[in-house]
Design a protein around this motif. Sequence first.
Motif, PDB file in Angstrom:
ATOM      1  N   PHE A  29      -7.139   9.000   2.056  1.00 26.29           N
ATOM      2  CA  PHE A  29      -6.762   9.861   1.946  1.00 26.29           C
ATOM      3  C   PHE A  29      -6.626  10.872   0.138  1.00 26.29           C
ATOM      4  O   PHE A  29      -5.973  11.369   0.202  1.00 26.29           O
ATOM      5  CB  PHE A  29      -6.380  11.189   2.880  1.00 26.29           C
ATOM      6  CG  PHE A  29      -7.131  10.581   4.172  1.00 26.29           C
ATOM      7  CD1 PHE A  29      -7.362  11.749   5.094  1.00 26.29           C
ATOM      8  CD2 PHE A  29      -6.829   9.134   5.273  1.00 26.29           C
ATOM      9  CE1 PHE A  29      -8.178  11.901   6.501  1.00 26.29           C
ATOM     10  CE2 PHE A  29      -7.101   9.199   6.717  1.00 26.29           C
ATOM     11  CZ  PHE A  29      -8.198  10.424   7.207  1.00 26.29           C
ATOM     12  N   ASP A  30      -6.781  10.045  -0.674  1.00 32.00           N
ATOM     13  CA  ASP A  30      -6.784  10.030  -2.655  1.00 32.00           C
ATOM     14  C   ASP A  30      -5.242  10.332  -2.486  1.00 32.00           C
ATOM     15  O   ASP A  30      -5.478  10.778  -3.257  1.00 32.00           O
ATOM     16  CB  ASP A  30      -7.433  12.367  -2.498  1.00 32.00           C
ATOM     17  CG  ASP A  30      -8.615  11.983  -1.699  1.00 32.00           C
ATOM     18  OD1 ASP A  30      -9.475  10.985  -2.518  1.00 32.00           O
ATOM     19  OD2 ASP A  30      -9.098  12.575  -2.237  1.00 32.00           O
ATOM     20  N   LEU A  31      -4.282   9.769  -1.865  1.00 27.59           N
ATOM     21  CA  LEU A  31      -3.270   9.505  -1.829  1.00 27.59           C
ATOM     22  C   LEU A  31      -3.185   7.887  -2.047  1.00 27.59           C
ATOM     23  O   LEU A  31      -3.219   7.134  -0.716  1.00 27.59           O
ATOM     24  CB  LEU A  31      -2.096   9.968  -0.925  1.00 27.59           C
ATOM     25  CG  LEU A  31      -2.162  11.384  -0.577  1.00 27.59           C
ATOM     26  CD1 LEU A  31      -1.324  11.209   0.814  1.00 27.59           C
ATOM     27  CD2 LEU A  31      -1.345  11.855  -1.730  1.00 27.59           C
ATOM     28  N   PRO A  32      -2.846   6.885  -3.426  1.00 21.24           N
ATOM     29  CA  PRO A  32      -2.141   6.045  -3.070  1.00 21.24           C
ATOM     30  C   PRO A  32      -0.625   5.538  -3.303  1.00 21.24           C
ATOM     31  O   PRO A  32      -0.164   6.837  -3.107  1.00 21.24           O
ATOM     32  CB  PRO A  32      -2.481   5.853  -4.836  1.00 21.24           C
ATOM     33  CG  PRO A  32      -1.653   7.298  -5.773  1.00 21.24           C
ATOM     34  CD  PRO A  32      -2.804   8.708  -4.368  1.00 21.24           C
ATOM     35  N   PHE A  33      -0.530   4.440  -2.723  1.00 21.77           N
ATOM     36  CA  PHE A  33       0.371   3.926  -1.965  1.00 21.77           C
ATOM     37  C   PHE A  33       0.656   3.304  -1.778  1.00 21.77           C
ATOM     38  O   PHE A  33       2.576   2.751  -2.304  1.00 21.77           O
ATOM     39  CB  PHE A  33       0.221   4.176  -0.210  1.00 21.77           C
ATOM     40  CG  PHE A  33       0.462   5.599   0.323  1.00 21.77           C
ATOM     41  CD1 PHE A  33       1.113   6.129   0.085  1.00 21.77           C
ATOM     42  CD2 PHE A  33      -1.543   5.324   0.959  1.00 21.77           C
ATOM     43  CE1 PHE A  33       0.764   7.834   1.130  1.00 21.77           C
ATOM     44  CE2 PHE A  33      -1.424   6.599   2.013  1.00 21.77           C
ATOM     45  CZ  PHE A  33      -0.492   8.036   2.088  1.00 21.77           C
ATOM     46  N   SER A  88       4.118   9.864  -2.916  1.00 23.69           N
ATOM     47  CA  SER A  88       3.119   9.457  -3.314  1.00 23.69           C
ATOM     48  C   SER A  88       3.091   9.766  -4.658  1.00 23.69           C
ATOM     49  O   SER A  88       2.813   9.123  -5.558  1.00 23.69           O
ATOM     50  CB  SER A  88       1.408   8.930  -2.790  1.00 23.69           C
ATOM     51  OG  SER A  88       0.162   8.949  -3.638  1.00 23.69           O
ATOM     52  N   ASP A  89       3.848  10.846  -5.126  1.00 21.49           N
ATOM     53  CA  ASP A  89       3.281  11.185  -6.653  1.00 21.49           C
ATOM     54  C   ASP A  89       4.433  10.835  -7.424  1.00 21.49           C
ATOM     55  O   ASP A  89       4.378  10.476  -8.036  1.00 21.49           O
ATOM     56  CB  ASP A  89       3.803  12.561  -6.300  1.00 21.49           C
ATOM     57  CG  ASP A  89       2.407  13.260  -6.398  1.00 21.49           C
ATOM     58  OD1 ASP A  89       1.337  12.831  -5.902  1.00 21.49           O
ATOM     59  OD2 ASP A  89       2.349  14.863  -5.835  1.00 21.49           O
ATOM     60  N   GLY A  90       5.575  10.585  -6.130  1.00 21.28           N
ATOM     61  CA  GLY A  90       6.959   9.924  -6.923  1.00 21.28           C
ATOM     62  C   GLY A  90       6.968   8.439  -6.982  1.00 21.28           C
ATOM     63  O   GLY A  90       7.850   7.885  -7.758  1.00 21.28           O
ATOM     64  N   ILE A 130       5.689  -1.984  -1.837  1.00 22.84           N
ATOM     65  CA  ILE A 130       6.122  -1.659  -1.233  1.00 22.84           C
ATOM     66  C   ILE A 130       6.857  -0.341  -1.690  1.00 22.84           C
ATOM     67  O   ILE A 130       8.528  -0.362  -1.583  1.00 22.84           O
ATOM     68  CB  ILE A 130       5.992  -1.541   0.266  1.00 22.84           C
ATOM     69  CG1 ILE A 130       4.637  -2.501   0.332  1.00 22.84           C
ATOM     70  CG2 ILE A 130       5.352  -0.103   1.114  1.00 22.84           C
ATOM     71  CD1 ILE A 130       5.024  -3.088   2.099  1.00 22.84           C
ATOM     72  N   PRO A 131       6.708   1.000  -1.795  1.00 20.52           N
ATOM     73  CA  PRO A 131       7.798   1.856  -1.945  1.00 20.52           C
ATOM     74  C   PRO A 131       8.626   1.813  -1.177  1.00 20.52           C
ATOM     75  O   PRO A 131       8.053   1.333   0.220  1.00 20.52           O
ATOM     76  CB  PRO A 131       7.285   3.253  -2.413  1.00 20.52           C
ATOM     77  CG  PRO A 131       5.750   2.854  -2.845  1.00 20.52           C
ATOM     78  CD  PRO A 131       5.612   1.959  -2.102  1.00 20.52           C
ATOM     79  N   ILE A 141       3.487   6.991  -8.397  1.00 17.10           N
ATOM     80  CA  ILE A 141       2.539   6.014  -8.753  1.00 17.10           C
ATOM     81  C   ILE A 141       2.380   5.845 -10.093  1.00 17.10           C
ATOM     82  O   ILE A 141       1.798   4.690 -10.426  1.00 17.10           O
ATOM     83  CB  ILE A 141       1.762   7.478  -8.226  1.00 17.10           C
ATOM     84  CG1 ILE A 141      -0.254   6.845  -8.581  1.00 17.10           C
ATOM     85  CG2 ILE A 141       1.611   8.657  -9.414  1.00 17.10           C
ATOM     86  CD1 ILE A 141      -0.259   5.255  -7.968  1.00 17.10           C
ATOM     87  N   HIS A 142       3.349   6.532 -11.180  1.00 18.21           N
ATOM     88  CA  HIS A 142       4.046   5.581 -12.379  1.00 18.21           C
ATOM     89  C   HIS A 142       4.281   4.742 -12.137  1.00 18.21           C
ATOM     90  O   HIS A 142       3.584   3.375 -13.394  1.00 18.21           O
ATOM     91  CB  HIS A 142       4.581   6.827 -13.026  1.00 18.21           C
ATOM     92  CG  HIS A 142       4.729   6.551 -14.292  1.00 18.21           C
ATOM     93  ND1 HIS A 142       3.680   6.535 -15.485  1.00 18.21           N
ATOM     94  CD2 HIS A 142       6.313   5.744 -14.929  1.00 18.21           C
ATOM     95  CE1 HIS A 142       4.524   6.192 -16.529  1.00 18.21           C
ATOM     96  NE2 HIS A 142       5.750   5.734 -16.012  1.00 18.21           N
ATOM     97  N   GLU A 143       5.331   4.059 -11.647  1.00 15.09           N
ATOM     98  CA  GLU A 143       5.557   3.140 -11.092  1.00 15.09           C
ATOM     99  C   GLU A 143       4.665   1.666 -10.523  1.00 15.09           C
ATOM    100  O   GLU A 143       3.867   0.083 -10.796  1.00 15.09           O
ATOM    101  CB  GLU A 143       6.814   2.635 -10.313  1.00 15.09           C
ATOM    102  CG  GLU A 143       8.573   3.327 -11.603  1.00 15.09           C
ATOM    103  CD  GLU A 143       9.867   3.225 -11.110  1.00 15.09           C
ATOM    104  OE1 GLU A 143      10.129   1.431 -11.923  1.00 15.09           O
ATOM    105  OE2 GLU A 143      10.116   3.164  -9.657  1.00 15.09           O
ATOM    106  N   LEU A 144       4.315   2.262  -9.551  1.00 12.68           N
ATOM    107  CA  LEU A 144       3.147   1.558  -9.356  1.00 12.68           C
ATOM    108  C   LEU A 144       1.643   1.310 -10.499  1.00 12.68           C
ATOM    109  O   LEU A 144       1.143  -0.362 -10.521  1.00 12.68           O
ATOM    110  CB  LEU A 144       1.977   1.997  -7.929  1.00 12.68           C
ATOM    111  CG  LEU A 144       2.995   2.558  -6.732  1.00 12.68           C
ATOM    112  CD1 LEU A 144       2.484   3.164  -5.925  1.00 12.68           C
ATOM    113  CD2 LEU A 144       3.149   0.682  -6.150  1.00 12.68           C
ATOM    114  N   ARG A 145       1.769   1.809 -11.126  1.00 11.73           N
ATOM    115  CA  ARG A 145      -0.006   1.626 -12.060  1.00 11.73           C
ATOM    116  C   ARG A 145       1.059   0.870 -13.101  1.00 11.73           C
ATOM    117  O   ARG A 145       0.267  -0.203 -13.821  1.00 11.73           O
ATOM    118  CB  ARG A 145      -0.294   2.890 -12.826  1.00 11.73           C
ATOM    119  CG  ARG A 145      -1.451   3.291 -11.751  1.00 11.73           C
ATOM    120  CD  ARG A 145      -0.842   5.131 -13.011  1.00 11.73           C
ATOM    121  NE  ARG A 145      -1.994   5.731 -12.055  1.00 11.73           N
ATOM    122  CZ  ARG A 145      -1.888   6.885 -12.051  1.00 11.73           C
ATOM    123  NH1 ARG A 145      -1.141   7.817 -12.783  1.00 11.73           N
ATOM    124  NH2 ARG A 145      -2.686   7.755 -10.511  1.00 11.73           N
TER     125      ARG A 145
END
Length: 252
Positions: A140-144, A107-109, A189-190, A111-115
């Motif tokens: 669970f507070d993780l954007p996917f 998720s951390d890897g 989807i990543p 999220i920038h491109e998803l936004r």
Amino acid sequence: MRKLVFLDLDDTLFQSHRKCPSEDGLHPVAYLRDGTSHSFMTAKQQAFWRLLEDNATLIPTTARDLDALSRVDLPFRSWRIIAYGGIILTPEGQPDQTWLERMRQVSDGAIHELRLLLGAAEDMIERDALAARVRIVGDFDLPFYIVAKYKDGKEADLDYLQQELLQPLVDARSDRFRLHRNGNNLAVIPRTLGKEHAVRHLTERLRQEWGELMTFGVGDSLIDGAFMAECDYALTPRGSQLFAETLGKPLL
């Protein structure tokens, strides 16, 4: 030998009322937040459920998050794979911590491109007055991942969003993202997220704990084919997207 069934839900085990082939023998199994019946099992789907439940351990393998899964009135008693494989729930209903930490990094890897992709889609929807909505989905507070849907029956607006914006953007990032479309569901989807990754992880874990396994994958979408390929046997409903692109094609 333990038998595991990794089972997609929507459009595999049940579907919205408008997708049901007839009114005969329908049984409501999934509900909206206000309690309204939304998805139904046909008589054949009910018989299929009983066949599976009587002979195997059923593991829902779904894009639904925990809230949406909690509104499915079926007795899942074992492990659960939700959020496109982003979360694995133990039989006690808690996130598997090993998997959660792995997916936190995923998720951390991404999220920038998803936004950035979300912002571009929101700008097009507003600029061209498209009857569509788009959001980042997580649990669970993780954007996917990103999902877009059309509104008011205007499927052409979602087609436009896909063809003119999201498909070219994903194509330019094909090593990192994939685009999935099935009806009113357009997802970005990543590649590090996927039901197949979760199925592989859980199968390896349960094989260590339980010994030899026989696994079955059941799904309807082309994207489900990846997790089904992790299993010993694969099943898909007649008339599904996956069926139409494989078994449903005429022999040349």
